[in-house]
Write a protein that holds these residues in place. Structure first.
Motif, PDB file in Angstrom:
ATOM      1  N   MET A   1     -37.323  99.218  -4.904  1.00 29.76           N
ATOM      2  CA  MET A   1     -37.128  97.793  -5.209  1.00 29.76           C
ATOM      3  C   MET A   1     -36.236  97.142  -4.152  1.00 29.76           C
ATOM      4  N   ARG A   2     -36.396  95.859  -3.939  1.00 20.80           N
ATOM      5  CA  ARG A   2     -35.527  95.118  -3.011  1.00 20.80           C
ATOM      6  C   ARG A   2     -34.079  95.181  -3.494  1.00 20.80           C
ATOM      7  N   PRO A   3     -33.115  95.132  -2.569  1.00 19.69           N
ATOM      8  CA  PRO A   3     -31.703  95.125  -2.997  1.00 19.69           C
ATOM      9  C   PRO A   3     -31.435  93.905  -3.877  1.00 19.69           C
ATOM     10  N   LEU A   4     -30.688  94.133  -4.978  1.00 23.04           N
ATOM     11  CA  LEU A   4     -30.386  93.028  -5.892  1.00 23.04           C
ATOM     12  C   LEU A   4     -28.905  92.673  -5.840  1.00 23.04           C
ATOM     13  N   ILE A   5     -28.636  91.395  -5.657  1.00 19.05           N
ATOM     14  CA  ILE A   5     -27.269  90.887  -5.758  1.00 19.05           C
ATOM     15  C   ILE A   5     -27.194  90.144  -7.086  1.00 19.05           C
ATOM     16  N   ALA A   6     -26.439  90.737  -8.002  1.00 23.64           N
ATOM     17  CA  ALA A   6     -26.346  90.172  -9.355  1.00 23.64           C
ATOM     18  C   ALA A   6     -25.065  89.365  -9.464  1.00 23.64           C
ATOM     19  N   ILE A   7     -25.196  88.111  -9.889  1.00 19.88           N
ATOM     20  CA  ILE A   7     -24.029  87.226  -9.963  1.00 19.88           C
ATOM     21  C   ILE A   7     -23.903  86.670 -11.388  1.00 19.88           C
ATOM     22  N   ASP A   8     -22.683  86.741 -11.910  1.00 23.63           N
ATOM     23  CA  ASP A   8     -22.378  86.154 -13.216  1.00 23.63           C
ATOM     24  C   ASP A   8     -21.359  85.052 -12.952  1.00 23.63           C
ATOM     25  N   TRP A   9     -21.824  83.816 -12.965  1.00 25.12           N
ATOM     26  CA  TRP A   9     -20.959  82.687 -12.571  1.00 25.12           C
ATOM     27  C   TRP A   9     -20.639  81.861 -13.819  1.00 25.12           C
ATOM     28  N   GLY A  10     -19.457  82.149 -14.346  1.00 16.98           N
ATOM     29  CA  GLY A  10     -19.075  81.518 -15.612  1.00 16.98           C
ATOM     30  C   GLY A  10     -18.211  80.299 -15.428  1.00 16.98           C
ATOM     31  N   THR A  11     -17.660  79.823 -16.543  1.00 18.48           N
ATOM     32  CA  THR A  11     -16.823  78.628 -16.517  1.00 18.48           C
ATOM     33  C   THR A  11     -15.543  78.865 -15.739  1.00 18.48           C
ATOM     34  N   SER A  12     -14.916  80.037 -15.947  1.00 15.91           N
ATOM     35  CA  SER A  12     -13.618  80.252 -15.316  1.00 15.91           C
ATOM     36  C   SER A  12     -13.597  81.393 -14.314  1.00 15.91           C
ATOM     37  N   SER A  13     -14.646  82.195 -14.250  1.00 11.57           N
ATOM     38  CA  SER A  13     -14.635  83.263 -13.247  1.00 11.57           C
ATOM     39  C   SER A  13     -16.014  83.479 -12.637  1.00 11.57           C
ATOM     40  N   LEU A  14     -16.009  84.164 -11.502  1.00 11.14           N
ATOM     41  CA  LEU A  14     -17.228  84.446 -10.730  1.00 11.14           C
ATOM     42  C   LEU A  14     -17.212  85.927 -10.411  1.00 11.14           C
ATOM     43  N   ARG A  15     -18.223  86.644 -10.910  1.00 10.78           N
ATOM     44  CA  ARG A  15     -18.303  88.081 -10.663  1.00 10.78           C
ATOM     45  C   ARG A  15     -19.627  88.378  -9.963  1.00 10.78           C
ATOM     46  N   GLY A  16     -19.610  89.369  -9.102  1.00  8.49           N
ATOM     47  CA  GLY A  16     -20.848  89.756  -8.439  1.00  8.49           C
ATOM     48  C   GLY A  16     -20.924  91.262  -8.265  1.00  8.49           C
ATOM     49  N   ALA A  17     -22.158  91.778  -8.214  1.00  6.82           N
ATOM     50  CA  ALA A  17     -22.352  93.214  -7.975  1.00  6.82           C
ATOM     51  C   ALA A  17     -23.585  93.409  -7.095  1.00  6.82           C
ATOM     52  N   ARG A  18     -23.481  94.381  -6.196  1.00  3.96           N
ATOM     53  CA  ARG A  18     -24.619  94.761  -5.378  1.00  3.96           C
ATOM     54  C   ARG A  18     -25.176  96.028  -6.015  1.00  3.96           C
ATOM     55  N   LEU A  19     -26.458  95.970  -6.361  1.00  5.30           N
ATOM     56  CA  LEU A  19     -27.035  97.068  -7.127  1.00  5.30           C
ATOM     57  C   LEU A  19     -28.003  97.884  -6.288  1.00  5.30           C
ATOM     58  N   GLY A  20     -28.015  99.190  -6.553  1.00  2.95           N
ATOM     59  CA  GLY A  20     -28.911 100.097  -5.840  1.00  2.95           C
ATOM     60  C   GLY A  20     -30.280 100.150  -6.493  1.00  2.95           C
ATOM     61  N   ASP A  21     -31.108 100.954  -5.904  1.00  2.00           N
ATOM     62  CA  ASP A  21     -32.502 101.097  -6.328  1.00  2.00           C
ATOM     63  C   ASP A  21     -32.702 101.398  -7.806  1.00  2.00           C
ATOM     64  N   ALA A  22     -31.737 102.137  -8.366  1.00  2.00           N
ATOM     65  CA  ALA A  22     -31.877 102.535  -9.778  1.00  2.00           C
ATOM     66  C   ALA A  22     -30.987 101.678 -10.665  1.00  2.00           C
ATOM     67  N   GLY A  23     -30.475 100.588 -10.102  1.00  2.35           N
ATOM     68  CA  GLY A  23     -29.637  99.698 -10.900  1.00  2.35           C
ATOM     69  C   GLY A  23     -28.172 100.091 -10.864  1.00  2.35           C
ATOM     70  N   GLN A  24     -27.825 101.138 -10.098  1.00  9.06           N
ATOM     71  CA  GLN A  24     -26.412 101.553 -10.043  1.00  9.06           C
ATOM     72  C   GLN A  24     -25.595 100.525  -9.252  1.00  9.06           C
ATOM     73  N   VAL A  25     -24.326 100.349  -9.648  1.00  5.76           N
ATOM     74  CA  VAL A  25     -23.448  99.383  -8.989  1.00  5.76           C
ATOM     75  C   VAL A  25     -22.911 100.011  -7.707  1.00  5.76           C
ATOM     76  N   LEU A  26     -23.273  99.440  -6.543  1.00  2.00           N
ATOM     77  CA  LEU A  26     -22.814  99.961  -5.258  1.00  2.00           C
ATOM     78  C   LEU A  26     -21.466  99.362  -4.898  1.00  2.00           C
ATOM     79  N   ASP A  27     -21.268  98.135  -5.333  1.00  2.00           N
ATOM     80  CA  ASP A  27     -20.064  97.410  -4.951  1.00  2.00           C
ATOM     81  C   ASP A  27     -19.935  96.233  -5.928  1.00  2.00           C
ATOM     82  N   SER A  28     -18.706  95.815  -6.241  1.00  2.00           N
ATOM     83  CA  SER A  28     -18.566  94.635  -7.100  1.00  2.00           C
ATOM     84  C   SER A  28     -17.309  93.855  -6.727  1.00  2.00           C
ATOM     85  N   ARG A  29     -17.332  92.567  -7.014  1.00  2.00           N
ATOM     86  CA  ARG A  29     -16.225  91.672  -6.671  1.00  2.00           C
ATOM     87  C   ARG A  29     -16.024  90.674  -7.800  1.00  2.00           C
ATOM     88  N   GLU A  30     -14.793  90.227  -7.964  1.00  2.00           N
ATOM     89  CA  GLU A  30     -14.520  89.208  -8.982  1.00  2.00           C
ATOM     90  C   GLU A  30     -13.529  88.195  -8.427  1.00  2.00           C
TER      91      GLU A  30
END
Lengths: 299, 299
Positions: A1-30
Motif C-alpha cells: 500500500m502507498r505510505p499513509l500520513i494519518a492526521i487527527d486535527w482537533g480543536t485544541s491539538s494536532l497529531r500525526g502519524a506515519r504508518l507502515g505497510d501493515a498499519g504500524q506507526v513508524l513515527d508520530s508527532r503532536e
C-alpha cells in the motif's frame, strides 16, 4: 500500500502519524496547533510546516480527520449521513489535493425518534472503525467518553445511529463555575465509593437537574466530603447517561474508546449493571485511518 | 398586633418592609448588602445601620428570613424538618434578641425515595406561606422558579415535601461558559415558538444531557437561529423539570412565585400540559412573614 500520513486535527491539538505497510506507526508527532490556533487560509502552510518532510514522499497519501473538516477548520467537509461505513466515508472524502490529501467527513444521524434534531460527530468515526478493526468485530455498542460523550451503534460495519451527551462539559462547568464548585475539592483523588453512590442516585426520581443539588445538600449535612464530591458528581452524570441506554447483560462487550481515566470510570459504571466492556486508547485513530485508506487503496 | 419589621436577607441583596396592623406595607427598602458583603460579626451593625429607625419602635418585632440564617450568615438557624407549617417554624425561630429579633429557619425534607439525600430551602418557606395566604388556600403544588427552582407540596397548611432543581443555574452556565454559548445570541428577545419546541423535546428519548447538544446541532443545520437558541434551551430545561412532576389536569391551579419573566415561562409550560396556574411576586415574602408573626402574636 502507498505510505499513509494519518492526521487527527482537533480543536485544541494536532497529531500525526506515519504508518507502515501493515498499519504500524513508524513515527508520530503532536503539536498544540488545534484549529483554533490557525488563521483562515493558513491550514495548508501549517500542515507543510509540521509534516512537510513526510509529505515529500512522492506516493504519500494524507488523510485528515477531526475538526479540520468543520466550518471553523481548513474547509467544510459536509457530514456523511448514517448509516455509514468505509464505503460511504470514502465516497464523501473531501479532496484538497486530488488523490493526495483529503479531509475525512464527520457523520450525521437522524433517527425516527428525533427526525428534526440530527446528531453529529467529527473525528470519532475514525476511532470507531479503528477500534472495531482492532477488536476484530463489525457490530458493537461503542462509547467515546469525553467533553461530548458519544454512544454509538454499529451493525455489519456501518454506524447505524449515535447520540451525543454533554456529560464531560457539564461536569467541568459544575465544578468550575456553579455553586457546587464552591464546596468541592477538585484536586481530590478518585473516590470509587462516592462515584458508585452517584451512579445509584442517578436513576432515582427527580432527574439530573434535581440530583445535581444533592452534591450540595450531602455536603451541608456532612454526608459527603469535599474531596469525594467530584467523584459523586461524575457518578451522577455518567449514571444519567447510562440510564438512557438500552443495554443487555448477555451481549458482546461494549467497546470504550478514550483515555484511561475516563474509560476506567465507564468500565466501573458498566460493571454495576453487569455489562462487560473493553477499552481502546488514542491508537484507534491511526488504525481507523489506515483501515479507511486500505478500503479504497487495496485492490 | 405589634409593628412588624420584615427582612429578607439573601445572598446578594437585603430587602426590608415595615408592615401595618393588617399586614399592609407602610414602607420598604432594598440594599445591595447580601450576606456575601457582610463581614462576620457585622450583621447586627448592618441591620441597625439600614433599619435602625424602624427598630426604635419600642414594641417592634423583627423577623429575618433567607440566607442570613445560613452557616455563612448572621448565625446558623438549623433547618426545620418537614412536614412544617407555622407552628413548626415559630417553634424553630432562632431568637437573636428575645422576643425582638429572630431568624426564620429554612426547611429540610427527606422522603422515602431519598432517605439519604435531604433537600433544603431557606427563605422560600416564607414566600410559600405568604402566597398561600394571599390565594386563600392551605393545600397546593407550588413552584418557585429561579437559580435553584423549588417544587413544593403543601397539605393542610404544612409543607409535606419539596425538591430543588438547578435549572436556572444550569441555564446560565450553558449560556455563559459552554460551547452552546458560542453560537447563542443571549440578547435576543424571548421566542415563544422556540421555547415550546424545547419543552416538547425534553421528554423525548435520550435525556437532558443529550438534548442540550441539540441546541448546537439545530444551529449547525440552520434550524434554530442564534437569537432563538436561549429560548429553546430554557424550554428544554424547564421541560426536563416538568417531566419529573406528577401533575393532574383537574387539580387546583399550581401557584407560581417569582419575578414575572420566569413565572410567565412556567405559566406557558404548564399550559402546554393543560395545567392551570396563578402567579405571585416578591410581595409574598411580606405576607408570609406577617402571617408567621400573626400565628404566634395573635391571641
Amino acid at each position: 500500500m502507498r505510505p499513509l500520513i494519518a492526521i487527527d486535527w482537533g480543536t485544541s491539538s494536532l497529531r500525526g502519524a506515519r504508518l507502515g505497510d501493515a498499519g504500524q506507526v513508524l513515527d508520530s508527532r503532536e503539536f498544540p496547533r488545534g484549529i483554533l490556533t490557525v488563521p483562515p487560509g493558513q491550514f495548508e502552510a501549517v500542515l507543510h510546516e509540521l509534516f512537510g518532510d513526510w509529505l515529500q514522499a512522492p506516493d504519500a497519501l494524507c488523510l485528515i480527520s477531526g475538526m479540520a473538516g468543520s466550518r471553523q477548520g481548513w474547509q467544510e467537509a459536509p457530514y456523511c449521513p448514517c448509516p455509514a461505513g468505509f464505503a460511504e466515508l470514502a465516497q464523501h472524502l473531501l479532496w484538497l489535493q486530488p488523490a493526495r490529501i483529503a479531509l475525512v467527513p464527520g457523520l450525521s444521524c437522524t433517527t425516527s425518534d428525533t427526525p428534526h434534531t440530527p446528531d453529529v460527530m467529527r473525528g470519532e468515526e475514525v476511532q470507531i472503525f479503528g477500534a472495531l478493526q482492532r477488536a476484530g468485530r463489525d457490530s458493537a455498542t461503542l462509547v467515546l467518553p469525553g467533553t461530548h460523550s458519544k454512544w454509538v451503534q454499529v451493525q455489519a460495519g456501518r454506524v447505524r445511529r449515535f447520540q451525543t451527551f454533554m456529560t464531560g462539559e457539564v461536569f467541568a462547568l459544575m465544578g468550575q463555575h456553579s455553586i457546587l464548585g464552591k464546596t468541592m475539592d477538585l484536586a481530590g483523588p478518585f473516590d470509587e465509593a462516592a462515584f458508585v453512590q452517584g451512579l445509584h442516585q442517578a436513576p432515582q426520581p427527580g432527574g439530573v437537574l434535581h440530583h445535581l443539588f444533592s452534591v450540595r445538600t450531602l455536603g451541608l449535612f456532612d454526608r459527603l466530603s469535599a474531596a469525594a464530591q467530584p467523584s459523586y458528581l461524575s457518578g451522577l452524570l455518567i449514571g444519567e447517561e447510562l440510564r438512557h441506554q438500552d443495554l443487555k447483560t448477555n451481549a458482546d462487550p461494549v467497546i470504550l474508546i478514550g483515555n484511561h481515566t475516563l474509560t476506567q470510570r465507564y468500565t466501573l459504571a458498566l460493571q454495576q449493571l453487569n455489562i462487560a466492556s473493553q477499552s481502546h486508547g488514542a491508537e484507534a485513530t491511526w488504525a481507523g485511518l489506515f483501515a479507511l485508506a486500505a478500503s479504497f487503496l487495496s485492490p
